[in-house]
Design a protein around this motif. Sequence first.
Motif, mmCIF file in Angstrom:
data_model
loop_
_atom_site.group_PDB
_atom_site.id
_atom_site.type_symbol
_atom_site.label_atom_id
_atom_site.label_comp_id
_atom_site.label_asym_id
_atom_site.label_seq_id
_atom_site.Cartn_x
_atom_site.Cartn_y
_atom_site.Cartn_z
ATOM 1 N N THR A 4 -9.786 -3.068 -2.809
ATOM 2 C CA THR A 4 -8.961 -2.007 -2.215
ATOM 3 C C THR A 4 -7.493 -2.172 -2.575
ATOM 4 O O THR A 4 -6.792 -1.176 -2.812
ATOM 5 N N ALA A 5 -7.022 -3.420 -2.634
ATOM 6 C CA ALA A 5 -5.617 -3.657 -2.992
ATOM 7 C C ALA A 5 -5.324 -3.126 -4.390
ATOM 8 O O ALA A 5 -4.264 -2.525 -4.627
ATOM 9 N N GLN A 6 -6.247 -3.322 -5.309
ATOM 10 C CA GLN A 6 -6.036 -2.809 -6.659
ATOM 11 C C GLN A 6 -6.101 -1.281 -6.679
ATOM 12 O O GLN A 6 -5.312 -0.625 -7.366
ATOM 13 N N ALA A 7 -7.026 -0.717 -5.894
ATOM 14 C CA ALA A 7 -7.118 0.741 -5.818
ATOM 15 C C ALA A 7 -5.809 1.340 -5.311
ATOM 16 O O ALA A 7 -5.307 2.331 -5.844
ATOM 17 N N LEU A 8 -5.224 0.718 -4.281
ATOM 18 C CA LEU A 8 -3.965 1.216 -3.734
ATOM 19 C C LEU A 8 -2.813 1.028 -4.720
ATOM 20 O O LEU A 8 -1.871 1.830 -4.753
ATOM 21 N N ALA A 13 -7.871 5.018 -8.951
ATOM 22 C CA ALA A 13 -7.769 4.655 -7.529
ATOM 23 C C ALA A 13 -8.970 5.177 -6.761
ATOM 24 O O ALA A 13 -9.563 4.466 -5.929
ATOM 25 N N ARG A 14 -9.359 6.409 -7.028
ATOM 26 C CA ARG A 14 -10.507 7.006 -6.343
ATOM 27 C C ARG A 14 -11.806 6.305 -6.729
ATOM 28 O O ARG A 14 -12.690 6.101 -5.889
ATOM 29 N N THR A 15 -11.927 5.924 -7.988
ATOM 30 C CA THR A 15 -13.144 5.264 -8.448
ATOM 31 C C THR A 15 -13.306 3.891 -7.803
ATOM 32 O O THR A 15 -14.407 3.492 -7.412
ATOM 33 N N LEU A 16 -12.197 3.178 -7.667
ATOM 34 C CA LEU A 16 -12.246 1.859 -7.035
ATOM 35 C C LEU A 16 -12.423 1.964 -5.518
ATOM 36 O O LEU A 16 -12.965 1.058 -4.895
ATOM 37 N N PRO A 38 0.795 -1.232 0.000
ATOM 38 C CA PRO A 38 0.000 0.000 0.000
ATOM 39 C C PRO A 38 0.826 1.279 0.000
ATOM 40 O O PRO A 38 0.312 2.346 -0.349
ATOM 41 N N PHE A 39 2.089 1.177 0.372
ATOM 42 C CA PHE A 39 2.945 2.367 0.406
ATOM 43 C C PHE A 39 4.081 2.265 -0.605
ATOM 44 O O PHE A 39 5.194 2.753 -0.373
ATOM 45 N N ASN A 40 3.763 1.625 -1.744
ATOM 46 C CA ASN A 40 4.676 1.666 -2.887
ATOM 47 C C ASN A 40 6.021 1.013 -2.591
ATOM 48 O O ASN A 40 7.025 1.336 -3.203
ATOM 49 N N TYR A 41 6.029 0.111 -1.597
ATOM 50 C CA TYR A 41 7.265 -0.572 -1.191
ATOM 51 C C TYR A 41 8.367 0.440 -0.855
ATOM 52 O O TYR A 41 9.540 0.243 -1.176
ATOM 53 N N ALA A 42 7.955 1.542 -0.197
ATOM 54 C CA ALA A 42 8.907 2.615 0.116
ATOM 55 C C ALA A 42 9.812 2.215 1.283
ATOM 56 O O ALA A 42 9.378 1.572 2.238
ATOM 57 N N TYR A 43 11.064 2.623 1.193
ATOM 58 C CA TYR A 43 12.005 2.346 2.281
ATOM 59 C C TYR A 43 13.020 3.473 2.384
ATOM 60 O O TYR A 43 13.202 4.273 1.454
ATOM 61 N N TYR A 95 -3.171 1.230 -8.021
ATOM 62 C CA TYR A 95 -3.324 2.360 -8.945
ATOM 63 C C TYR A 95 -2.762 3.638 -8.317
ATOM 64 O O TYR A 95 -2.163 4.470 -9.012
ATOM 65 N N TYR A 96 -2.959 3.804 -7.014
ATOM 66 C CA TYR A 96 -2.417 4.975 -6.321
ATOM 67 C C TYR A 96 -0.893 4.961 -6.409
ATOM 68 O O TYR A 96 -0.261 5.998 -6.689
ATOM 69 N N ASN A 97 -0.296 3.787 -6.188
ATOM 70 C CA ASN A 97 1.158 3.667 -6.351
ATOM 71 C C ASN A 97 1.575 4.063 -7.760
ATOM 72 O O ASN A 97 2.581 4.767 -7.951
ATOM 73 N N LEU A 98 0.821 3.589 -8.747
ATOM 74 C CA LEU A 98 1.165 3.910 -10.137
ATOM 75 C C LEU A 98 1.127 5.415 -10.361
ATOM 76 O O LEU A 98 2.003 5.974 -11.034
ATOM 77 N N GLY A 99 0.135 6.075 -9.768
ATOM 78 C CA GLY A 99 0.065 7.531 -9.899
ATOM 79 C C GLY A 99 1.289 8.220 -9.325
ATOM 80 O O GLY A 99 1.854 9.140 -9.928
ATOM 81 N N ILE A 100 1.723 7.771 -8.150
ATOM 82 C CA ILE A 100 2.928 8.344 -7.534
ATOM 83 C C ILE A 100 4.139 8.132 -8.423
ATOM 84 O O ILE A 100 4.953 9.048 -8.644
#
Length: 420
Positions: A300-304, A329-332, A252-257, A306-311
């Motif tokens: 929700t996993a797919q929506a998140l 992401a918002r639509t889902l 959900p957080f774009n695998y950020a580290y 898409y959010y990662n893709l946007g970032i």
Amino acid sequence: MNSASARPRSMRLVLSGLWLLMGLLLLLAAYQIPFVNEHLYWRVETLRVRVQNFFSPPQQTVPLPAARPAGSAPAPAEAAAPATGAVVEVEPGGKLQPFPTPVVAAPLPPRVMISGTTHIWQHWNNCGPATLAMSLNFWGWNGTQANTAAALKPNRLDRNVSVSEMAAFAESIGFAAEQRPNGTLDGVRRLLAAGFPVIFERDLELRQEGWAGHYALLIGYDTAAQRFITQDTYQGPEVPITDAQLLNIWRPFNYAYLLVVPAARHAELLALLGAEADIEIAYSRAAQRALKEIRQTDGTAQALTYYNLGINLNAVGDIRGARNSFDQARTLGIPFRMLWYQPEIYAVYFAAQEFNEVIQLADFALGTNRSSEEAFFWRGRANEALANQKAAISDYAAAAELNANYEAPRAALTRLGANP
């Protein structure tokens, strides 16, 4: 006789009221003692929010994107039926980097456990500053989570400390810091094997509050057991998580580290990052990964994802692709707290000159969290772009007041001739 008996009752009521008032004043005075305040503040704040939400429940469904004129969004995203959960193609604008030829790395040890980290229990709403303090302490820094919090979130109600803010703080005290998306299991193992603890951003399901963001520190792994070990400021010391669990809570957080290291070991860290030492390559790979994972997820996993893709598309300069990804992401349906944690969505709609979308999203975010300085700032930028200067100044002032260390709204106020 009735009058005589009424007088003692009246006196008793007056005395009871005075004792109650004195008790309340003593409680108020005790609450100002730092030790007492630190331990009770979160309970008082939680109670306040629950009472407020009971009488005035906040909207918790992120607003849908506004309809656009025909031809304003590229096909095929526009023609899809996202409400069904079907995958929508979001075509990048040709800015993604090709994958470099992978470097053949030396075999990793089957298990690693970094010694010398000391677990810290976080104060209320303080996982970012506490996790950063754990990482810095490992490298010899003598500060505490109170020190990191004072710089990162001077307002205790601030519900978000970003990876970039933590990196900037580490650099300000002489450490090197590298933040990246697209973390992988093998990549983290390689860093741990070299002796580098890894801060990662993850989700967490809280009993009372539901879905939320969180930080933890990776300190070890066991390849055969398919697990990692974390120092978690909320869940406890040396918490084991499986490989599958790590990927699930990290996605959900774009695998950020984030890694903070002594400046003398910065070059070694960059070498370990390989091609992704180039941050644009890291975001490009992260976008490719998100495109793949969109087909492997739903709900929700797919929506998140898409959010990662946007970032990621925003990071490589594809504003149109990023906007369409956030639309999807918002639509889902994304968790409403995502707007607290990942404010890149505001920047994308602003860059797409969809200022009313920025205002709508910021209004929604502030309806659930009045301490979001990013929402105030971006609403200010949108209002300024729409020539609503009075509203812009008000928003910038609110953002600057919430976080005295947030330079962007202060610069905006100076630019508009208002005193920060």
